[in-house]
Each structure stands twice: as C-alpha cells, then as structure tokens.
Design an enzyme around this catalytic site. Structure first.
Site, PDB file in Angstrom:
ATOM      1  N   HIS A 268       0.830  -1.203   0.000  1.00 11.60           N
ATOM      2  CA  HIS A 268       0.000   0.000   0.000  1.00 11.60           C
ATOM      3  C   HIS A 268       0.868   1.258   0.000  1.00 11.60           C
ATOM      4  O   HIS A 268       0.708   2.144  -0.851  1.00 11.60           O
ATOM      5  CB  HIS A 268      -0.914  -0.020   1.235  1.00 11.60           C
ATOM      6  CG  HIS A 268      -1.825   1.153   1.341  1.00 11.60           C
ATOM      7  ND1 HIS A 268      -3.135   1.122   0.927  1.00 11.60           N
ATOM      8  CD2 HIS A 268      -1.614   2.409   1.816  1.00 11.60           C
ATOM      9  CE1 HIS A 268      -3.695   2.307   1.140  1.00 11.60           C
ATOM     10  NE2 HIS A 268      -2.796   3.108   1.688  1.00 11.60           N
ATOM     11  N   GLU A 269       1.793   1.331   0.952  1.00  9.85           N
ATOM     12  CA  GLU A 269       2.635   2.525   1.046  1.00  9.85           C
ATOM     13  C   GLU A 269       3.584   2.628  -0.144  1.00  9.85           C
ATOM     14  O   GLU A 269       3.940   3.732  -0.577  1.00  9.85           O
ATOM     15  CB  GLU A 269       3.415   2.526   2.365  1.00  9.85           C
ATOM     16  CG  GLU A 269       2.561   2.466   3.626  1.00  9.85           C
ATOM     17  CD  GLU A 269       1.480   3.541   3.698  1.00  9.85           C
ATOM     18  OE1 GLU A 269       1.627   4.596   3.034  1.00  9.85           O
ATOM     19  OE2 GLU A 269       0.473   3.322   4.409  1.00  9.85           O
ATOM     20  N   HIS A 272       1.846   4.545  -2.796  1.00 13.45           N
ATOM     21  CA  HIS A 272       2.003   5.986  -2.566  1.00 13.45           C
ATOM     22  C   HIS A 272       3.399   6.443  -2.990  1.00 13.45           C
ATOM     23  O   HIS A 272       3.567   7.485  -3.633  1.00 13.45           O
ATOM     24  CB  HIS A 272       1.798   6.308  -1.083  1.00 13.45           C
ATOM     25  CG  HIS A 272       0.377   6.294  -0.632  1.00 13.45           C
ATOM     26  ND1 HIS A 272      -0.601   7.076  -1.200  1.00 13.45           N
ATOM     27  CD2 HIS A 272      -0.240   5.608   0.373  1.00 13.45           C
ATOM     28  CE1 HIS A 272      -1.763   6.870  -0.575  1.00 13.45           C
ATOM     29  NE2 HIS A 272      -1.558   5.984   0.383  1.00 13.45           N
ATOM     30  N   GLU A 298      -4.533   7.893  -3.192  1.00 14.53           N
ATOM     31  CA  GLU A 298      -4.998   6.638  -2.607  1.00 14.53           C
ATOM     32  C   GLU A 298      -5.306   5.604  -3.686  1.00 14.53           C
ATOM     33  O   GLU A 298      -5.169   4.399  -3.456  1.00 14.53           O
ATOM     34  CB  GLU A 298      -6.229   6.889  -1.734  1.00 14.53           C
ATOM     35  CG  GLU A 298      -6.682   5.703  -0.905  1.00 14.53           C
ATOM     36  CD  GLU A 298      -5.695   5.306   0.186  1.00 14.53           C
ATOM     37  OE1 GLU A 298      -5.848   4.195   0.733  1.00 14.53           O
ATOM     38  OE2 GLU A 298      -4.779   6.092   0.487  1.00 14.53           O
TER      39      GLU A 298
END
Length: 504
Positions: A268-269, A272, A298
C-alpha cells in the site's frame, strides 16, 4: 517593470523555496513518528509550529498576491493545463485560501497536532479515551476555527475536505458513499452467510519480523519502488511521507504471528511512494510537481495493494518466493493462499479490513467527523456513537476503545476531511485499472511472469507526470473517457467474492 516571464520566474523560485521548507517539515514529521525520543515531543512541537508559520508567511506574502494578480491577466495563464497556467491557477487558489487563515491559528494547529498525537499514542496504549478526549476537543475547536476562516461554502466540512480533495463537496461525497453502501451491504451479508471460510490461519503462523521486513522490501522493489530514492521504517500507524520525489519515506508495522498486515501495508505505502517518485522532479515545489488529490494518491496505493497484490496472478508469481523465505508457508497450495489473503469478514480495524468491507469503515468515520465538526456529537459521546455505527454497518462492536474509536491517528493529527479520500481512491483505482488493462492487454498474464513495469509506467505516463494540471474529476475523464463511477469497483468485488465464497 519586469516582464511577465520574469515575474513568473520569481513566482516559481519563491514556490520552490517554500517547497524546500515544506519538505523539511515533512522529514521532521516522519522522524517524529519513527525515531524521535519520547521526551523530544514538546521541543518537536515548537520546531514544527515555527516551520509551519514560516511556510504560511511565504504562501501568503504580499508579493505573491501581486505576482499572481499580474500573471492572471497574461497569456501565460490562458491555458489552465499548461505548465505556467497550472502553476498560476493553483498557486492563486492556494494564496486565496491561505490568506484567510491567521498565522497564529496555523501555528497552533501544527503545535496541537504534534502534542495530540503523543497523547493519542499513550491513551490508545492504555485504552483510556478520557485521557485523549481533551486533546480531541481542542483539535476540533481549532478545525472549526479553520473552517469558519476559510468559508469555502456554508458547509463547514467542505472547507476541510477541500484541503485533500480540491473542489469536492460534502454533499457529493455523501451521495457517492451512500450509493456504494447500498451495494456493498448485501454483498457483505452474502459473504457472512456463506458456508465457505477462508483458511486465515495460514497467515497467522510464525513469520519472523526480520524476514518479513526483508521480504516486504523485495516486494516493494519488485513493483517499482526505488530504494535509492526512499526507505522503509517502522511506526505505530503506517504512512508514506518524506522530502520529495527522491526522498520518499515509507513506514509499516509488523507482527511475528501475522503476515498479511505488514506485507499489504508495505504494498500500500509503496503505491504511494511510486506515485511520489513518478512526479516530475524538475517541477518540485510547483503544482506541476505535486499530486492532484489524496483520492488520486490513494488510488495508486489501493491499486498496488489490492488489484495487484491480492490477485491470484500476483501470488502465482510470489508464493514460491514466500515459501522459500518462510518455513511456515511451505506446503500451502495456491488456492488456499489466494483465498486466505482475500478473507472477507466484518472486522474492527480499518487498516486490516478486506476489500469488501473496507469502505464501510470509511463511511463510519465520514459520518462521525461531520457530526463532531458541527457540534451535534459531543466528544464525550463519540465512543458510544462509534460502537453503535459499527454494530449497524458491520455487525461488530469493539470490546475496547483502543480497537474502536482510538485506532486511527488521523483525528489526533487534525486530519478532518481526510477519510473519504480513501473510499474515493478505491473507486478511482478500479476505473484506472480497467483502462490500463484495455491499453496494456492481459495484466494478469504479466503479473504471473513478474512483470510489473508496464503498469507502473502506464500510471506514470497517464497520472503521475501531470501533477496538478488536471483536477481529479478531469483526470479520470481524460484517462478513462468516463466520469467517476462505482460500477468498476462493484463489478470487481462481486466477481471476486462470488467466486471465492460461491455466492448466488
């Protein structure tokens, strides 16, 4: 008198220097959440408050207003999507909004956020909401002052939402999320009623933390995160920040008895981080070098975490590597593991929830923070209101406040208006992914071969490199030819979970 080109150069240089200060604040915030000694919090609060005040002074300096007034009438501003047009348009928007905020309020918001986050951390650890309550009350009072000062519309929440999703309205987000909830609720009910249960225990065996860290780092690099321009560290609440496209700081958290939390947090990160690294470095400090909105941001993290990382094709490629690294994963079949990482069940923790239930967690927060901001919900009544909504929307009730109302860092950090961008990101992600597959061919086949660069490069070309040239709504239409819709996401969720849970 300087020419328009000279004035534009002055404006850009001023913005770049302001960007350097902002990135310095970003590094201080990252350090505060990772390595700062506990007793350094009060001093750090003063450091960040001072920097926030300096940044605000630069953003609202009278010369900036003069430059923008001059340039707004020049040909440089005619094309809003050109480099000069985007810079002038977005900096004027920022200037007009920031000049409405008193510097003392900006500094106090920053100082309070630093101290409130430490209070939240301690109160959560002790499961003592009463210890955090005064800080939350102070934070809300400051955010009410901010909303009143900015006054984007007569809806206070609009002013805070606009910080994260420019141009979006509370009314429209409420409409979108309400429609999404109407379709999600029956899907979740069917999953709960299904007799098929995912073998979740596969993920709850022994997964040593040091091995998880190494495996997660390899996975992040595998999808395209550049560790020469970033790093991965540990914190209480995972996030991605840092000092610019060549200095991206990811964080996660690990549990030796649970694999999925740490691993999918890293994916997830990394999503980003890949977005940040894909922004044009030569435009650092300018709107053309910054992400368009948090919803779009996101969309990148959720795409890599869910649409890639929880796909069967991804694990066809990755499971053999996992089994080589972890003894506890050996002997597990692909079907079992794929089902395990897509386990769906109503849960208490947002960051550990699955694709089907995640947006219900967001709706709870979105509704509650509006009520907190208007004053309709006193802070002292928040835990009970939280528990009631969880029971209504997810059918579960938190046994503790630590696993309930105090699980997120956002409200202690003053991030009111942030939560709905997570749900918007899920919608954007599904729509972008559909278009990427239409343009690139069978993405699943590429993932089976461990080929992730085509998708990363497509995202860079179609989304990252544009910075803020287009609004989120414009970007979606430009890339996909259609306005934002919940249909791509719901189609994917229905197809995936109907197959996994043998739904009618």
């Amino acid at each position: 008198m300087p020419s328009p080109d000279e004035t534009f150069s002055q404006l850009c240089e001023h913005a770049r220097q302001t960007g350097l200060l902002t990135s310095t604040l970003g590094i201080l915030n990252w350090d505060e959440e990772t390595y700062l000694p506990r007793d350094g919090r009060a001093h750090r609060a003063e450091q960040t408050a001072l920097l926030a005040g300096m940044i605000h002074q630069r953003q609202t300096a009278p010369e900036v207003g003069r430059w923008l007034d001059e340039l707004s009438a020049e040909p440089l501003a005619e094309d809003p999507h050109s480099t000069s047009g985007c810079v002038i348009r977005q900096l004027k928007r920022q200037f007009d909004k920031k000049t409405k905020l008193p510097q003392k309020l900006v500094e106090e918001l920053t100082r309070t956020a630093s101290l409130a986050q430490q209070a939240w951390f301690d109160a959560r650890k002790a499961d003592d909401f009463s210890a955090f309550q005064p800080w939350l009350e102070k934070t809300i009072a400051l955010k009410q002052q901010e909303a009143a000062a900015v006054g984007v519309t007569d809806v206070a929440y609009d002013a805070l939402l606009d910080d994260y999703e420019p141009g979006e309205s509370t009314e429209n987000v409420a409409k979108v999320l309400s429609g999404l909830r109407e379709q999600l609720t029956p899907l979740v009910e069917k999953i709960v009623e299904s007799k098929r249960k995912a073998p979740r225990e596969i993920l709850s065996r022994s997964y040593p933390v040091d091995q998880q860290a190494e495996f997660g780092k390899q996975a992040a690099a595998g999808i395209g995160f550049d560790f020469n321009a970033g790093r991965l560290d540990v914190t209480a609440h995972p996030f991605c920040g840092g000092g610019g496209p060549r200095d991206v700081r990811m964080t996660t958290r690990y549990d030796a008895g649970e694999f999925a939390g740490g691993f999918f947090s890293i994916l997830h990160e990394a999503g980003h981080g890949i977005y940040e690294q894909g922004l044009p470095a030569d435009q650092f400090g300018l709107p053309t070098g910054e992400a368009v909105s948090l919803g779009i941001h996101e969309s990148q993290s959720r795409m890599w975490e869910n649409l890639v990382g929880r796909s069967r094709a991804y694990w066809e490629h990755t499971l053999p590597k996992l089994q080589q690294q972890f003894e506890s994963a050996r002997g597990v079949g692909l079907d079992e593991f794929y089902f395990a990482v897509n386990d769906s069940r109503p849960s208490l923790i947002r960051t550990e929830s699955d694709e089907a239930t995640y947006n219900l967690h967001i709706i709870v927060r979105f509704e509650l923070e509006q009520s907190l901001l208007t004053g309709d919900l006193p802070v002292g009544d928040l835990p009970a209101a939280w528990n009631e909504k969880y029971q209504t929307y997810l059918g579960v009730a938190p046994p503790t406040n630590a696993n309930g109302v105090m699980q997120d860092v956002h409200w202690s950090a003053g991030l009111f208006g942030y939560f709905p961008t997570y749900a918007l990101g899920n919608l954007y992600a599904a729509q972008f992914f559909d278009q990427a597959e239409a343009d690139l061919g069978d993405l699943s086949e590429q993932f089976r071969r461990g080929e992730f660069a085509p998708l990363r490069d497509w995202l860079r070309d179609n989304i990252h490199r544009h910075g803020q040239r287009y609004s989120a709504a414009q970007l979606v239409e430009r890339v996909t030819g259609k306005p934002l819709s919940h249909e791509p996401l719901m189609r994917r969720l229905n197809e995936k979970f109907s197959d996994l849970y043998d739904l009618p």
